[in-house]
Design an enzyme around this catalytic site. Structure first.
Site, PDB file in Angstrom:
ATOM      1  N   ASP A 119     -20.461  -9.864  -4.909  1.00 52.21           N
ATOM      2  CA  ASP A 119     -19.748  -8.998  -3.967  1.00 52.21           C
ATOM      3  C   ASP A 119     -20.587  -7.888  -3.370  1.00 52.21           C
ATOM      4  OD1 ASP A 119     -17.072 -10.115  -4.124  1.00 52.21           O
ATOM      5  OD2 ASP A 119     -17.091  -9.452  -6.204  1.00 52.21           O
ATOM      6  N   ASP A 177     -14.485 -16.683  -0.981  1.00 51.95           N
ATOM      7  CA  ASP A 177     -14.757 -15.281  -0.623  1.00 51.95           C
ATOM      8  C   ASP A 177     -16.258 -15.007  -0.457  1.00 51.95           C
ATOM      9  OD1 ASP A 177     -12.758 -15.980  -2.477  1.00 51.95           O
ATOM     10  OD2 ASP A 177     -12.222 -13.911  -2.881  1.00 51.95           O
TER      11      ASP A 177
END
Ligand code: GLY
Length: 401
Positions: A119, A177
Site C-alpha cells: 500500500d 487493490d
C-alpha cells in the site's frame, strides 16, 4: 471561492474585450458547495485533532462509539487525509489547507523505507505526490523514489507479481487493490530514467489481468500464487460477499488501475480492460437514477444492503480520465455524464456531510469490510480523497475558473 468568481468574471470580461480566448465557465452551485464544504470539513478535522499524538494521528473513519478511528503511519490509509488536504488546497487555493497538508505529509517520511505491505503507493503517492506537485520541498522527490524501491522489494521475479499482504493463510496473495500502487512505479521510471519500476508495474498489471478477471470482467478480490512456480493456487475474496461475487470497491480499483496503466503505457489491452470493467459498473447501478453501488454487486439483501460511496468516488475519478482515451464522442460523453451523476449524488445532502458533522469527514455511507463487520456505513478517508480528485478532474474538464 466568491472572490475567485469575481476574478473569473473580470477575466472573462477582459477576454471578451480582446476576443482572443474562449471564456472559462463559472462552476455550478452544487460543485461550489461541494468544494467549499470539503475545505471547511478538512480544516475542522485538523482542529479536532490538534492534540493527538503524532504516533496515531491519521484519521481513517469514525468508530461505533462516535470517536475517531485514528491510525499510525503504517496503516494503508495514512496518506489519504494529507492527500485530501492537498487536493482541497488545489481546488480552493486556501493556504491553511496547504499548511496542514504539509504537516501531515511530513509525518509520513519514515514510511519511505516501509516494506510491510503493497500500500505504500496509496500512503506516499497520495500525500508526497501532491506535495511535490503543489509545494515541493527538497526531499520530496527522493522520498518518493525510495518509496518506489520499497514497493519493488515486494516483487518476486519468479511469481511475476508484487505480493500484497503478509497475513493470512495464502502462499502469495495478490489483491485487485494492488493495481492502484503501480502509479508511483510508473512515475519513478519517468523521474529517474530507470525502467525497473515500470517493468515491474507492467509485469504486475499483465498477470493481474490474466488471472483476476472473470468472463464478465468482474474481478476476484484475492488471487494467491504458488511459490516459486507462480501458478494460481486460489481465487477468492476477503472483503467481498463471496468468492464469486463482485465486490464494489474491487471493480472500482480495477477500472481506475487499468485506466492509469494505459496513461503510462498506451497499451490498448489495458484500455479495453478499463472499458469492459466500467461497462459492468454502469450496467449494474442500483437504478436508472442511482449511481452509488451497494458494497457488493451480489450482496444478498439488495436493495437494503449498505452503499459504498468510496467505490463510487473512485469510479467517478477513473471515468474522468477514461473519457479522454476514446475517439467515440458518444462514449466519452457517457463517461463524463456518469461521473458527473456520481459527483452530483455524492454532493447531495444524502451523502455530503453538513458543516462540522461526520467528525469532519466529507462523505457519508461507505463500507470498509462488511464480512468483518468493520466500517460498515461510515465515512472513510479514501472516499473523501477520490471524491476530491474527481472534483478536481471535473473542474479541469469543464474549465471552471
Ligand atoms: N485496499 C483496501 C480496501 O480497499 O479496503
Amino acid at each position: 471561492m466568491k472572490m475567485k468568481r469575481k476574478l473569473c468574471v473580470a477575466v472573462w470580461g477582459m477576454s471578451l474585450l480582446t476576443a482572443c480566448s474562449i471564456p472559462k465557465a463559472g462552476a455550478p452551485e452544487w460543485f461550489e458547495n461541494a468544494v467549499e464544504t470539503s475545505g471547511r470539513q478538512l480544516l475542522y478535522m485538523a482542529e479536532q485533532l490538534e492534540n493527538v499524538p503524532d504516533t496515531a494521528c491519521f484519521p481513517r473513519s469514525v468508530k461505533e462509539d462516535g470517536s475517531y478511528r485514528l491510525e499510525n503511519a503504517k496503516d494503508w490509509t495514512s496518506g489519504f487525509y494529507p492527500g485530501s488536504m492537498w487536493l482541497a488546497y488545489d481546488l480552493t487555493g486556501d493556504e491553511a489547507l496547504a499548511k496542514e497538508a504539509r504537516t501531515y505529509t511530513n509525518r509520513l517520511e519514515d514510511i519511505q523505507y516501509y516494506t510491510g505491505n503493497h500500500d505504500i503507493g496509496f500512503m506516499m503517492f497520495c500525500s508526497y505526490g501532491h506535495a511535490l506537485r503543489l509545494k515541493p520541498e527538497s526531499k520530496d522527490k527522493q522520498i518518493l523514489v525510495n518509496s518506489s524501491e520499497s514497493l519493488c522489494a515486494r516483487f518476486s521475479p519468479e511469481v511475476g507479481l508484487i505480493r500484497s499482504w503478509d497475513f493470512g493463510d495464502w502462499s502469495y496473495p495478490v489483491i485487485i487493490d494492488n493495481m492502484m500502487n503501480l502509479e508511483m512505479l510508473f512515475w519513478a521510471s519517468e523521474q529517474t530514467g530507470n525502467s525497473k519500476y515500470r517493468d515491474i508495474a507492467i509485469a504486475h498489471a499483465d498477470k493481474t489481468l490474466k488471472n483476476h478477471f472473470r468472463e464478465d470482467m468482474t474481478s476476484y478480490h484475492v488471487v494467491s500464487y504458488s511459490v516459486p512456480s507462480g501458478k494460481v493456487e486460489s481465487k477468492g475474496t476477503f472483503q467481498g460477499y463471496s468468492d464469486s461475487s463482485a465486490w464494489a470497491r474491487g471493480q472500482a480499483w480495477g477500472v481506475y488501475g487499468y485506466t492509469m496503466c494505459y496513461r503510462f503505457t498506451k497499451n490498448p489491452v489495458y484500455l479495453e480492460a478499463a472499458h469492459k470493467i466500467v461497462r459492468f459498473i454502469m450496467n449494474n447501478r442500483p437504478s436508472e437514477k442511482d449511481y452509488i453501488p451497494y458494497w457488493d454487486y451480489n450482496a444478498p439483501d439488495i436493495p437494503n444492503a449498505p452503499r459504498d460511496a468510496s467505490a463510487a468516488a473512485v469510479t467517478a475519478s477513473a471515468l474522468l480520465e477514461l473519457n479522454g482515451y476514446t475517439d467515440d464522442k458518444k462514449l466519452s460523453d457517457d463517461y463524463t455524464e456518469y461521473a458527473e451523476s456520481i459527483l452530483k449524488q455524492l454532493s447531495s445532502p444524502e451523502y455530503l456531510a453538513k458543516d462540522k458533522e461526520n467528525k469532519g469527514f466529507i462523505l457519508l455511507h461507505s463500507v470498509g469490510s462488511f464480512p468483518h463487520n468493520s466500517e460498515v456505513d461510515v465515512p472513510l478517508n479514501y472516499a473523501d480523497y477520490y471524491y476530491l480528485e474527481a472534483l478536481k478532474r471535473y473542474k479541469e474538464l469543464k474549465k471552471f475558473c
